[in-house]
Design an enzyme around this catalytic site. Structure first.
Site, PDB file in Angstrom:
ATOM      1  CB  CYS A  86      -6.022  16.077 -21.005  1.00 50.17           C
ATOM      2  SG  CYS A  86      -6.194  14.580 -22.004  1.00 50.17           S
ATOM      3  CG  HIS A 181      -2.093  14.283 -18.546  1.00 48.52           C
ATOM      4  ND1 HIS A 181      -3.245  14.544 -17.837  1.00 48.52           N
ATOM      5  CD2 HIS A 181      -2.484  13.591 -19.644  1.00 48.52           C
ATOM      6  CE1 HIS A 181      -4.286  14.030 -18.470  1.00 48.52           C
ATOM      7  NE2 HIS A 181      -3.849  13.457 -19.577  1.00 48.52           N
ATOM      8  CD  GLU A 183      -2.056  16.025 -14.845  1.00 53.89           C
ATOM      9  OE1 GLU A 183      -2.975  15.294 -15.263  1.00 53.89           O
ATOM     10  OE2 GLU A 183      -1.615  16.992 -15.494  1.00 53.89           O
ATOM     11  CB  SER A 235      -2.135   0.080  11.560  1.00 56.13           C
ATOM     12  OG  SER A 235      -1.543   1.102  10.788  1.00 56.13           O
ATOM     13  N   GLY A 236       0.374   1.382  13.258  1.00 54.43           N
ATOM     14  CA  GLY A 236       1.819   1.500  13.195  1.00 54.43           C
ATOM     15  C   GLY A 236       2.303   1.932  11.832  1.00 54.43           C
ATOM     16  N   GLY A 237       1.396   1.996  10.860  1.00 55.30           N
ATOM     17  CA  GLY A 237       1.739   2.499   9.544  1.00 55.30           C
ATOM     18  C   GLY A 237       1.923   4.005   9.569  1.00 55.30           C
ATOM     19  CB  VAL A 238       3.286   6.337   7.020  1.00 57.80           C
ATOM     20  CG1 VAL A 238       3.532   7.843   6.925  1.00 57.80           C
ATOM     21  CG2 VAL A 238       4.573   5.568   6.758  1.00 57.80           C
ATOM     22  CB  SER A 240      -2.684   4.815  11.819  1.00 58.73           C
ATOM     23  OG  SER A 240      -1.581   3.952  12.029  1.00 58.73           O
TER      24      SER A 240
END
Length: 525
Positions: A86, A181, A183, A235-238, A240
Protein backbone atom coordinates in the site's frame (compact mmCIF):
# COMPACT_ATOMS: atom_id res chain seq x y z
CA UNK A 1 17.06 -24.63 22.60
CA UNK A 2 19.12 -25.95 19.70
CA UNK A 3 18.57 -23.08 17.27
CA UNK A 4 18.56 -19.30 17.50
CA UNK A 5 14.97 -18.43 16.60
CA UNK A 6 16.04 -14.86 15.85
CA UNK A 7 18.71 -15.84 13.33
CA UNK A 8 16.50 -15.43 10.27
CA UNK A 9 14.67 -12.15 10.60
CA UNK A 10 12.42 -9.82 8.65
CA UNK A 11 12.39 -6.07 9.26
CA UNK A 12 9.00 -4.34 9.03
CA UNK A 13 9.13 -0.56 8.75
CA UNK A 14 6.00 1.12 10.09
CA UNK A 15 4.50 4.15 8.34
CA UNK A 16 1.54 4.43 10.71
CA UNK A 17 -0.96 1.86 9.46
CA UNK A 18 -3.27 0.19 11.96
CA UNK A 19 -2.42 -3.03 10.10
CA UNK A 20 1.36 -2.88 10.61
CA UNK A 21 1.57 -5.31 13.52
CA UNK A 22 -0.85 -7.58 11.70
CA UNK A 23 1.87 -7.99 9.07
CA UNK A 24 4.15 -9.13 11.88
CA UNK A 25 1.47 -11.54 13.04
CA UNK A 26 1.34 -13.10 9.59
CA UNK A 27 5.12 -13.36 9.24
CA UNK A 28 5.30 -15.10 12.60
CA UNK A 29 2.47 -17.44 11.66
CA UNK A 30 4.68 -18.45 8.73
CA UNK A 31 7.32 -19.30 11.35
CA UNK A 32 9.79 -16.45 10.94
CA UNK A 33 10.93 -13.90 13.51
CA UNK A 34 10.31 -10.26 12.66
CA UNK A 35 10.42 -6.89 14.33
CA UNK A 36 8.57 -3.66 13.70
CA UNK A 37 10.52 -0.42 13.73
CA UNK A 38 9.51 3.15 12.86
CA UNK A 39 10.02 4.38 9.30
CA UNK A 40 12.77 6.76 10.45
CA UNK A 41 14.94 3.96 11.84
CA UNK A 42 18.55 5.01 11.35
CA UNK A 43 20.58 3.59 8.49
CA UNK A 44 23.10 2.26 10.99
CA UNK A 45 20.40 0.45 12.96
CA UNK A 46 18.95 -1.11 9.81
CA UNK A 47 22.36 -2.40 8.76
CA UNK A 48 23.04 -3.71 12.28
CA UNK A 49 19.67 -5.48 12.32
CA UNK A 50 20.82 -7.49 9.29
CA UNK A 51 17.42 -8.50 7.95
CA UNK A 52 16.99 -11.18 5.30
CA UNK A 53 14.20 -9.07 3.84
CA UNK A 54 12.38 -5.80 4.47
CA UNK A 55 8.65 -5.06 4.36
CA UNK A 56 7.49 -1.46 3.95
CA UNK A 57 4.06 -1.32 5.61
CA UNK A 58 1.09 0.87 4.82
CA UNK A 59 0.17 4.22 6.31
CA UNK A 60 -2.58 6.86 6.38
CA UNK A 61 -0.68 9.62 4.59
CA UNK A 62 0.02 10.60 0.99
CA UNK A 63 3.49 10.82 -0.54
CA UNK A 64 2.39 14.25 -1.81
CA UNK A 65 1.93 15.67 1.70
CA UNK A 66 4.65 17.77 3.25
CA UNK A 67 6.83 15.79 5.64
CA UNK A 68 5.15 12.50 4.72
CA UNK A 69 7.33 9.56 5.77
CA UNK A 70 9.97 8.01 3.52
CA UNK A 71 12.00 4.81 3.72
CA UNK A 72 15.62 5.21 4.89
CA UNK A 73 18.30 4.91 2.23
CA UNK A 74 19.70 1.77 3.86
CA UNK A 75 16.56 -0.07 2.78
CA UNK A 76 17.80 0.17 -0.79
CA UNK A 77 21.54 0.02 -0.07
CA UNK A 78 21.31 -3.35 1.71
CA UNK A 79 20.23 -5.06 -1.50
CA UNK A 80 18.00 -7.56 0.31
CA UNK A 81 14.49 -8.46 -0.92
CA UNK A 82 12.00 -5.61 -0.49
CA UNK A 83 8.20 -5.77 -0.30
CA UNK A 84 6.12 -2.57 -0.30
CA UNK A 85 2.49 -2.80 0.82
CA UNK A 86 0.00 0.00 0.00
CA UNK A 87 1.75 3.22 1.13
CA UNK A 88 4.95 1.17 1.28
CA UNK A 89 4.62 0.45 -2.44
CA UNK A 90 3.91 4.11 -3.17
CA UNK A 91 6.89 5.53 -1.29
CA UNK A 92 9.13 2.81 -2.73
CA UNK A 93 8.03 3.73 -6.26
CA UNK A 94 8.39 7.47 -5.67
CA UNK A 95 11.79 7.19 -3.99
CA UNK A 96 13.12 5.02 -6.82
CA UNK A 97 12.04 7.43 -9.56
CA UNK A 98 8.46 6.42 -10.27
CA UNK A 99 5.33 8.57 -9.98
CA UNK A 100 2.36 8.48 -7.62
CA UNK A 101 -0.91 10.37 -8.13
CA UNK A 102 -4.23 10.69 -6.39
CA UNK A 103 -6.79 8.28 -7.76
CA UNK A 104 -10.12 9.44 -9.18
CA UNK A 105 -11.65 6.26 -7.76
CA UNK A 106 -10.63 5.49 -4.18
CA UNK A 107 -10.69 1.76 -3.46
CA UNK A 108 -11.77 0.60 -0.01
CA UNK A 109 -12.85 -2.97 0.64
CA UNK A 110 -13.05 -6.04 -1.56
CA UNK A 111 -11.57 -5.94 -5.05
CA UNK A 112 -10.51 -8.41 -7.70
CA UNK A 113 -7.09 -7.93 -9.25
CA UNK A 114 -6.02 -9.57 -12.49
CA UNK A 115 -2.54 -11.08 -12.49
CA UNK A 116 -1.24 -9.78 -15.83
CA UNK A 117 2.50 -10.31 -15.39
CA UNK A 118 4.96 -12.98 -14.29
CA UNK A 119 7.04 -12.80 -11.11
CA UNK A 120 8.12 -15.10 -8.28
CA UNK A 121 5.87 -13.31 -5.79
CA UNK A 122 2.58 -14.47 -7.35
CA UNK A 123 3.68 -17.44 -9.45
CA UNK A 124 1.04 -20.17 -9.13
CA UNK A 125 -1.10 -18.16 -6.68
CA UNK A 126 -4.66 -17.35 -7.75
CA UNK A 127 -8.32 -17.46 -6.70
CA UNK A 128 -9.88 -17.49 -10.17
CA UNK A 129 -9.05 -18.22 -13.79
CA UNK A 130 -11.35 -16.62 -16.37
CA UNK A 131 -12.24 -17.96 -19.82
CA UNK A 132 -9.24 -16.19 -21.34
CA UNK A 133 -6.86 -17.78 -18.85
CA UNK A 134 -6.33 -14.58 -16.84
CA UNK A 135 -5.61 -15.29 -13.18
CA UNK A 136 -7.53 -13.34 -10.54
CA UNK A 137 -7.05 -12.66 -6.84
CA UNK A 138 -9.68 -11.58 -4.28
CA UNK A 139 -8.00 -8.88 -2.21
CA UNK A 140 -8.63 -6.09 0.29
CA UNK A 141 -7.92 -2.56 -0.89
CA UNK A 142 -7.61 0.63 1.17
CA UNK A 143 -6.03 3.48 -0.78
CA UNK A 144 -6.62 6.90 -2.31
CA UNK A 145 -3.32 7.27 -4.21
CA UNK A 146 -1.86 4.96 -6.83
CA UNK A 147 1.40 4.38 -8.67
CA UNK A 148 1.06 5.75 -12.23
CA UNK A 149 4.63 5.26 -13.41
CA UNK A 150 6.94 2.50 -12.22
CA UNK A 151 10.65 2.92 -11.51
CA UNK A 152 13.15 1.52 -13.98
CA UNK A 153 13.42 -2.27 -13.86
CA UNK A 154 9.83 -2.90 -12.71
CA UNK A 155 6.95 -4.39 -14.68
CA UNK A 156 3.22 -4.59 -13.98
CA UNK A 157 2.29 -7.73 -12.07
CA UNK A 158 -1.42 -7.14 -11.34
CA UNK A 159 -4.09 -4.55 -12.11
CA UNK A 160 -7.70 -3.48 -11.56
CA UNK A 161 -9.81 -1.26 -13.84
CA UNK A 162 -9.22 1.77 -11.60
CA UNK A 163 -5.65 0.87 -10.56
CA UNK A 164 -3.63 -0.35 -13.56
CA UNK A 165 -0.53 -0.88 -11.40
CA UNK A 166 -2.04 -2.83 -8.49
CA UNK A 167 1.19 -4.82 -8.12
CA UNK A 168 4.67 -4.38 -9.58
CA UNK A 169 7.77 -6.53 -9.60
CA UNK A 170 11.50 -6.49 -10.26
CA UNK A 171 12.63 -10.10 -9.92
CA UNK A 172 16.27 -9.23 -10.60
CA UNK A 173 16.51 -7.21 -7.38
CA UNK A 174 13.69 -9.09 -5.60
CA UNK A 175 11.76 -5.83 -5.19
CA UNK A 176 7.97 -6.07 -5.11
CA UNK A 177 5.02 -3.81 -4.38
CA UNK A 178 1.30 -4.45 -3.98
CA UNK A 179 -1.44 -1.86 -3.59
CA UNK A 180 -3.65 -4.31 -1.70
CA UNK A 181 -3.22 -5.70 1.82
CA UNK A 182 -2.03 -9.34 1.91
CA UNK A 183 -1.88 -9.23 5.71
CA UNK A 184 -5.67 -8.84 6.09
CA UNK A 185 -7.65 -12.07 6.23
CA UNK A 186 -10.05 -10.79 3.55
CA UNK A 187 -7.22 -11.21 1.01
CA UNK A 188 -7.74 -14.94 0.56
CA UNK A 189 -4.24 -15.77 -0.70
CA UNK A 190 -2.51 -13.19 1.48
CA UNK A 191 -0.70 -15.69 3.69
CA UNK A 192 0.58 -17.57 0.64
CA UNK A 193 1.86 -14.31 -0.86
CA UNK A 194 3.67 -13.38 2.35
CA UNK A 195 5.02 -16.94 2.65
CA UNK A 196 6.36 -16.73 -0.88
CA UNK A 197 8.22 -13.53 -0.01
CA UNK A 198 9.50 -14.57 3.42
CA UNK A 199 10.38 -18.23 2.85
CA UNK A 200 11.16 -18.50 -0.85
CA UNK A 201 12.39 -15.07 -1.90
CA UNK A 202 14.12 -14.09 1.37
CA UNK A 203 15.21 -17.66 2.12
CA UNK A 204 14.19 -17.65 5.79
CA UNK A 205 13.82 -20.87 7.78
CA UNK A 206 10.68 -21.40 9.89
CA UNK A 207 12.23 -21.36 13.37
CA UNK A 208 9.51 -19.35 15.15
CA UNK A 209 7.50 -22.18 16.77
CA UNK A 210 5.54 -22.37 20.06
CA UNK A 211 8.10 -24.59 21.79
CA UNK A 212 10.97 -22.35 20.70
CA UNK A 213 9.06 -19.23 21.74
CA UNK A 214 8.45 -20.68 25.22
CA UNK A 215 12.12 -21.57 25.64
CA UNK A 216 13.17 -18.13 24.48
CA UNK A 217 10.64 -16.35 26.73
CA UNK A 218 11.75 -18.32 29.78
CA UNK A 219 15.39 -17.47 29.10
CA UNK A 220 14.52 -13.81 28.59
CA UNK A 221 12.51 -13.61 31.82
CA UNK A 222 15.28 -15.28 33.83
CA UNK A 223 17.84 -12.89 32.39
CA UNK A 224 15.65 -9.87 33.14
CA UNK A 225 14.56 -10.61 36.70
CA UNK A 226 17.52 -12.60 38.04
CA UNK A 227 16.75 -13.59 41.61
CA UNK A 228 14.26 -10.74 42.17
CA UNK A 229 10.63 -11.24 43.07
CA UNK A 230 7.82 -10.59 40.62
CA UNK A 231 4.20 -9.59 41.16
CA UNK A 232 1.53 -10.50 38.62
CA UNK A 233 -2.04 -9.34 38.47
CA UNK A 234 -3.99 -12.53 37.85
CA UNK A 235 -7.47 -12.00 36.44
CA UNK A 236 -8.21 -15.46 35.13
CA UNK A 237 -8.28 -14.22 31.56
CA UNK A 238 -6.25 -15.86 28.83
CA UNK A 239 -3.35 -13.42 28.84
CA UNK A 240 -2.69 -13.23 32.58
CA UNK A 241 -3.17 -17.00 32.92
CA UNK A 242 -0.53 -17.70 30.27
CA UNK A 243 1.82 -15.19 31.88
CA UNK A 244 1.31 -16.89 35.26
CA UNK A 245 2.09 -20.32 33.82
CA UNK A 246 5.11 -19.02 31.92
CA UNK A 247 6.57 -17.14 34.89
CA UNK A 248 5.86 -20.02 37.27
CA UNK A 249 7.85 -22.30 34.97
CA UNK A 250 10.62 -19.72 34.56
CA UNK A 251 11.13 -18.48 38.12
CA UNK A 252 8.99 -20.67 40.40
CA UNK A 253 8.49 -19.24 43.88
CA UNK A 254 9.92 -15.86 42.89
CA UNK A 255 6.45 -15.22 41.44
CA UNK A 256 3.60 -13.98 43.60
CA UNK A 257 0.26 -13.48 41.90
CA UNK A 258 -2.17 -10.89 43.18
CA UNK A 259 -5.78 -11.42 42.30
CA UNK A 260 -7.46 -8.02 42.57
CA UNK A 261 -11.19 -8.24 43.19
CA UNK A 262 -12.15 -4.82 41.88
CA UNK A 263 -15.88 -5.42 41.78
CA UNK A 264 -15.74 -5.44 37.98
CA UNK A 265 -15.18 -9.16 37.37
CA UNK A 266 -17.35 -11.90 35.91
CA UNK A 267 -19.67 -14.02 38.04
CA UNK A 268 -17.79 -16.38 40.42
CA UNK A 269 -14.49 -15.39 38.80
CA UNK A 270 -12.63 -14.89 42.06
CA UNK A 271 -13.30 -18.37 43.37
CA UNK A 272 -12.46 -19.92 39.99
CA UNK A 273 -9.11 -18.14 39.80
CA UNK A 274 -8.10 -19.22 43.29
CA UNK A 275 -9.13 -22.83 42.64
CA UNK A 276 -7.22 -23.12 39.37
CA UNK A 277 -3.94 -21.47 40.26
CA UNK A 278 -3.53 -21.62 44.04
CA UNK A 279 -5.05 -25.06 44.64
CA UNK A 280 -4.36 -26.93 41.38
CA UNK A 281 -1.08 -25.43 40.15
CA UNK A 282 0.57 -24.47 43.41
CA UNK A 283 1.12 -20.85 42.41
CA UNK A 284 1.36 -18.30 45.22
CA UNK A 285 -1.80 -16.17 44.91
CA UNK A 286 -2.88 -13.31 47.19
CA UNK A 287 -6.52 -12.27 46.94
CA UNK A 288 -6.99 -8.52 47.46
CA UNK A 289 -10.53 -7.25 47.97
CA UNK A 290 -10.49 -3.72 46.56
CA UNK A 291 -14.06 -3.40 45.31
CA UNK A 292 -14.90 -0.41 47.50
CA UNK A 293 -11.77 1.45 46.47
CA UNK A 294 -12.37 0.96 42.74
CA UNK A 295 -16.07 1.79 42.81
CA UNK A 296 -15.42 4.80 45.02
CA UNK A 297 -12.88 6.23 42.58
CA UNK A 298 -15.20 5.60 39.64
CA UNK A 299 -18.22 7.28 41.21
CA UNK A 300 -19.48 10.12 39.04
CA UNK A 301 -17.03 9.39 36.19
CA UNK A 302 -18.64 8.77 32.79
CA UNK A 303 -15.80 9.38 30.33
CA UNK A 304 -14.42 6.01 29.14
CA UNK A 305 -10.82 7.21 28.84
CA UNK A 306 -10.90 8.60 32.36
CA UNK A 307 -12.43 5.37 33.66
CA UNK A 308 -9.61 3.36 32.10
CA UNK A 309 -6.97 5.59 33.64
CA UNK A 310 -8.62 5.52 37.07
CA UNK A 311 -8.78 1.73 36.96
CA UNK A 312 -5.14 1.58 35.86
CA UNK A 313 -3.96 3.91 38.64
CA UNK A 314 -6.01 2.17 41.31
CA UNK A 315 -4.77 -1.20 40.10
CA UNK A 316 -1.18 -0.06 40.65
CA UNK A 317 -2.04 1.38 44.08
CA UNK A 318 -3.39 -1.99 45.17
CA UNK A 319 -0.19 -3.59 43.94
CA UNK A 320 1.82 -1.06 45.91
CA UNK A 321 -0.12 -1.98 49.04
CA UNK A 322 0.50 -5.69 48.48
CA UNK A 323 4.16 -5.13 47.58
CA UNK A 324 4.84 -3.37 50.88
CA UNK A 325 3.82 -6.57 52.63
CA UNK A 326 6.48 -8.47 50.68
CA UNK A 327 10.22 -7.98 50.53
CA UNK A 328 12.37 -7.22 47.50
CA UNK A 329 9.57 -7.10 44.94
CA UNK A 330 11.08 -5.35 41.95
CA UNK A 331 9.03 -6.38 38.94
CA UNK A 332 5.39 -6.15 37.88
CA UNK A 333 4.32 -8.67 35.25
CA UNK A 334 1.57 -7.87 32.78
CA UNK A 335 -0.23 -9.72 30.02
CA UNK A 336 0.20 -6.95 27.46
CA UNK A 337 -0.11 -8.32 23.91
CA UNK A 338 0.23 -6.85 20.42
CA UNK A 339 -3.41 -5.74 19.95
CA UNK A 340 -3.13 -3.66 23.16
CA UNK A 341 -0.24 -1.78 21.62
CA UNK A 342 -1.86 -1.49 18.19
CA UNK A 343 -5.06 0.13 19.41
CA UNK A 344 -3.25 2.45 21.80
CA UNK A 345 -1.10 4.12 19.17
CA UNK A 346 -1.00 2.06 15.99
CA UNK A 347 2.78 1.79 16.44
CA UNK A 348 5.76 3.84 17.59
CA UNK A 349 5.75 6.41 14.77
CA UNK A 350 2.97 8.64 16.05
CA UNK A 351 1.53 8.59 12.52
CA UNK A 352 -1.48 6.42 13.34
CA UNK A 353 -4.60 7.88 14.91
CA UNK A 354 -5.19 6.77 18.51
CA UNK A 355 -8.40 4.75 18.81
CA UNK A 356 -8.48 4.17 22.56
CA UNK A 357 -6.04 3.70 25.40
CA UNK A 358 -5.59 0.27 26.95
CA UNK A 359 -5.41 -0.71 30.60
CA UNK A 360 -2.07 -2.42 30.01
CA UNK A 361 -0.60 0.46 28.00
CA UNK A 362 -2.09 3.92 28.41
CA UNK A 363 -3.46 3.88 31.94
CA UNK A 364 -0.32 3.40 34.01
CA UNK A 365 1.16 6.26 36.06
CA UNK A 366 4.68 7.47 35.31
CA UNK A 367 5.82 7.12 38.93
CA UNK A 368 5.04 3.39 39.05
CA UNK A 369 7.33 1.67 41.57
CA UNK A 370 7.91 -1.47 39.52
CA UNK A 371 9.82 -2.40 36.40
CA UNK A 372 7.56 -4.12 33.89
CA UNK A 373 7.86 -7.72 32.75
CA UNK A 374 5.74 -8.25 29.63
CA UNK A 375 6.61 -11.64 28.12
CA UNK A 376 3.63 -11.62 25.72
CA UNK A 377 4.02 -8.08 24.43
CA UNK A 378 5.06 -9.17 20.94
CA UNK A 379 2.42 -11.90 20.53
CA UNK A 380 -1.03 -11.86 19.01
CA UNK A 381 -3.94 -13.55 20.75
CA UNK A 382 -3.78 -16.81 18.83
CA UNK A 383 -0.03 -17.02 19.49
CA UNK A 384 -0.73 -16.55 23.20
CA UNK A 385 -3.21 -19.43 23.12
CA UNK A 386 -0.68 -21.72 21.40
CA UNK A 387 1.88 -20.81 24.07
CA UNK A 388 -0.68 -21.63 26.77
CA UNK A 389 -1.26 -25.09 25.34
CA UNK A 390 2.50 -25.58 25.04
CA UNK A 391 2.76 -24.77 28.77
CA UNK A 392 0.09 -27.36 29.61
CA UNK A 393 -2.85 -25.11 30.46
CA UNK A 394 -6.36 -26.59 29.95
CA UNK A 395 -7.94 -26.00 26.53
CA UNK A 396 -11.07 -24.38 28.01
CA UNK A 397 -8.95 -21.86 29.89
CA UNK A 398 -6.65 -21.09 26.97
CA UNK A 399 -9.56 -20.63 24.57
CA UNK A 400 -11.67 -18.57 26.93
CA UNK A 401 -12.89 -15.38 25.35
CA UNK A 402 -10.80 -12.24 25.92
CA UNK A 403 -11.73 -10.02 28.86
CA UNK A 404 -10.58 -6.38 29.01
CA UNK A 405 -8.17 -5.23 31.68
CA UNK A 406 -10.68 -2.72 33.12
CA UNK A 407 -13.25 -5.53 33.26
CA UNK A 408 -16.90 -4.57 33.42
CA UNK A 409 -15.80 -0.96 33.88
CA UNK A 410 -15.76 -0.54 30.10
CA UNK A 411 -18.84 -2.68 29.54
CA UNK A 412 -20.96 -0.39 31.69
CA UNK A 413 -21.58 2.70 29.58
CA UNK A 414 -21.12 5.92 31.52
CA UNK A 415 -20.85 5.90 35.31
CA UNK A 416 -20.02 2.62 37.03
CA UNK A 417 -22.20 1.61 39.97
CA UNK A 418 -22.34 -1.60 42.00
CA UNK A 419 -25.98 -2.09 41.01
CA UNK A 420 -25.04 -1.96 37.34
CA UNK A 421 -22.10 -4.34 37.79
CA UNK A 422 -24.24 -6.89 39.64
CA UNK A 423 -26.91 -6.84 36.92
CA UNK A 424 -24.34 -7.06 34.15
CA UNK A 425 -22.56 -9.98 35.81
CA UNK A 426 -25.77 -12.00 35.89
CA UNK A 427 -26.74 -11.16 32.32
CA UNK A 428 -23.29 -11.97 30.99
CA UNK A 429 -23.29 -15.30 32.80
CA UNK A 430 -26.60 -16.26 31.19
CA UNK A 431 -25.35 -15.29 27.73
CA UNK A 432 -22.16 -17.35 28.02
CA UNK A 433 -24.04 -20.28 29.56
CA UNK A 434 -26.45 -20.42 26.62
CA UNK A 435 -23.68 -20.00 24.06
CA UNK A 436 -22.08 -23.12 25.49
CA UNK A 437 -25.41 -24.98 25.62
CA UNK A 438 -26.06 -24.22 21.94
CA UNK A 439 -22.44 -25.11 21.03
CA UNK A 440 -21.73 -21.56 19.86
CA UNK A 441 -19.15 -20.46 22.43
CA UNK A 442 -16.12 -21.63 20.45
CA UNK A 443 -17.73 -20.58 17.17
CA UNK A 444 -17.52 -16.99 18.36
CA UNK A 445 -14.26 -15.21 19.12
CA UNK A 446 -15.65 -12.93 21.81
CA UNK A 447 -19.08 -12.58 23.37
CA UNK A 448 -20.33 -10.43 26.23
CA UNK A 449 -23.12 -8.18 27.47
CA UNK A 450 -23.01 -4.38 27.63
CA UNK A 451 -24.99 -2.42 30.24
CA UNK A 452 -26.72 0.66 28.84
CA UNK A 453 -27.67 3.33 31.39
CA UNK A 454 -31.15 3.88 29.93
CA UNK A 455 -34.46 2.47 31.07
CA UNK A 456 -37.23 0.96 28.99
CA UNK A 457 -40.81 -0.01 29.72
CA UNK A 458 -41.62 -3.70 29.89
CA UNK A 459 -44.48 -5.92 30.97
CA UNK A 460 -43.90 -8.87 33.29
CA UNK A 461 -47.03 -10.83 34.14
CA UNK A 462 -49.74 -8.28 34.80
CA UNK A 463 -47.29 -5.64 35.98
CA UNK A 464 -45.43 -2.82 34.27
CA UNK A 465 -41.65 -2.84 34.62
CA UNK A 466 -39.45 0.19 33.99
CA UNK A 467 -35.93 -1.21 34.04
CA UNK A 468 -32.51 -1.19 32.39
CA UNK A 469 -31.47 -2.16 28.86
CA UNK A 470 -28.55 -4.44 27.95
CA UNK A 471 -26.97 -5.29 24.61
CA UNK A 472 -25.54 -8.64 23.57
CA UNK A 473 -22.28 -8.50 21.60
CA UNK A 474 -20.74 -11.48 19.79
CA UNK A 475 -18.11 -11.33 17.05
CA UNK A 476 -16.15 -13.66 14.80
CA UNK A 477 -12.53 -12.81 14.01
CA UNK A 478 -9.16 -14.41 13.40
CA UNK A 479 -6.89 -11.55 14.40
CA UNK A 480 -9.08 -9.00 16.30
CA UNK A 481 -7.99 -6.35 13.80
CA UNK A 482 -11.15 -6.90 11.77
CA UNK A 483 -14.29 -8.65 13.00
CA UNK A 484 -17.84 -9.32 11.90
CA UNK A 485 -20.84 -9.69 14.17
CA UNK A 486 -21.74 -13.31 14.82
CA UNK A 487 -24.89 -14.53 13.06
CA UNK A 488 -26.27 -16.35 16.10
CA UNK A 489 -29.41 -18.49 15.68
CA UNK A 490 -32.65 -16.71 16.49
CA UNK A 491 -33.52 -19.53 18.89
CA UNK A 492 -30.37 -18.82 20.88
CA UNK A 493 -30.97 -15.07 20.98
CA UNK A 494 -34.57 -15.64 22.04
CA UNK A 495 -33.54 -18.01 24.83
CA UNK A 496 -30.93 -15.58 26.14
CA UNK A 497 -33.33 -12.63 26.02
CA UNK A 498 -36.12 -14.51 27.77
CA UNK A 499 -33.81 -15.77 30.51
CA UNK A 500 -32.26 -12.38 31.17
CA UNK A 501 -35.60 -10.57 31.38
CA UNK A 502 -37.31 -13.28 33.43
CA UNK A 503 -34.44 -14.06 35.80
CA UNK A 504 -33.06 -10.55 36.38
CA UNK A 505 -35.60 -8.14 37.82
CA UNK A 506 -33.58 -5.03 36.96
CA UNK A 507 -33.52 -5.59 33.19
CA UNK A 508 -36.51 -5.08 30.88
CA UNK A 509 -35.05 -5.16 27.37
CA UNK A 510 -32.29 -7.01 25.48
CA UNK A 511 -30.79 -5.85 22.17
CA UNK A 512 -28.21 -7.41 19.82
CA UNK A 513 -25.26 -5.45 18.43
CA UNK A 514 -24.82 -6.06 14.67
CA UNK A 515 -21.85 -3.71 14.16
CA UNK A 516 -18.66 -5.01 12.55
CA UNK A 517 -15.06 -3.85 13.07
CA UNK A 518 -14.33 -1.55 11.39
CA UNK A 519 -16.03 0.87 11.74
CA UNK A 520 -17.02 -0.11 15.29
CA UNK A 521 -14.54 -1.47 17.83
CA UNK A 522 -15.31 -4.78 19.52
CA UNK A 523 -15.73 -3.26 22.99
CA UNK A 524 -18.20 -0.39 23.28
CA UNK A 525 -15.85 1.80 25.30
Amino acid sequence: MSQDIHAHRILILDFGSQYTQLIARRVREIGVYCEIHPFDMSNEAIIAFAPRGIILAGGPESVHEADSPRAPQAVFDLKVPLFGICYGMQTMAEQMGGKVQGSDVREFGYARVDVVGKARLLDGIEDHVDDDGVLGLDVWMSHGDKVTEMPAGFHILASTPSCPIAAMADDARAYYGVQFHPEVTHTKQGLRILSRFVLDICGCAALWTPSNIVDDAIATVRAQVGSSKVLLGLSGGVDSSVVAALLHKAIGDQLTCVFVDNGLLRLHEGDQVMAMFAENMGVKVIRANAEDKFLGRLAGVADPEEKRKIIGRTFIEVFDEEATKLQDVKFLAQGTIYPDVIESAGAKTGKAHVIKSHHNVGGLPEDMQFELVEPLRELFKDEVRKIGLELGLPYDMVYRHPFPGPGLGVRILGEVKKEYADLLRQADHIFIEELRAFDWYHKTSQAFVVFQPVKSVGVVGDGRRYAWVVALRAVETIDFMTARWAHLPYELLEKVSNRIINEIAGISRVTYDVSSKPPATIEWE
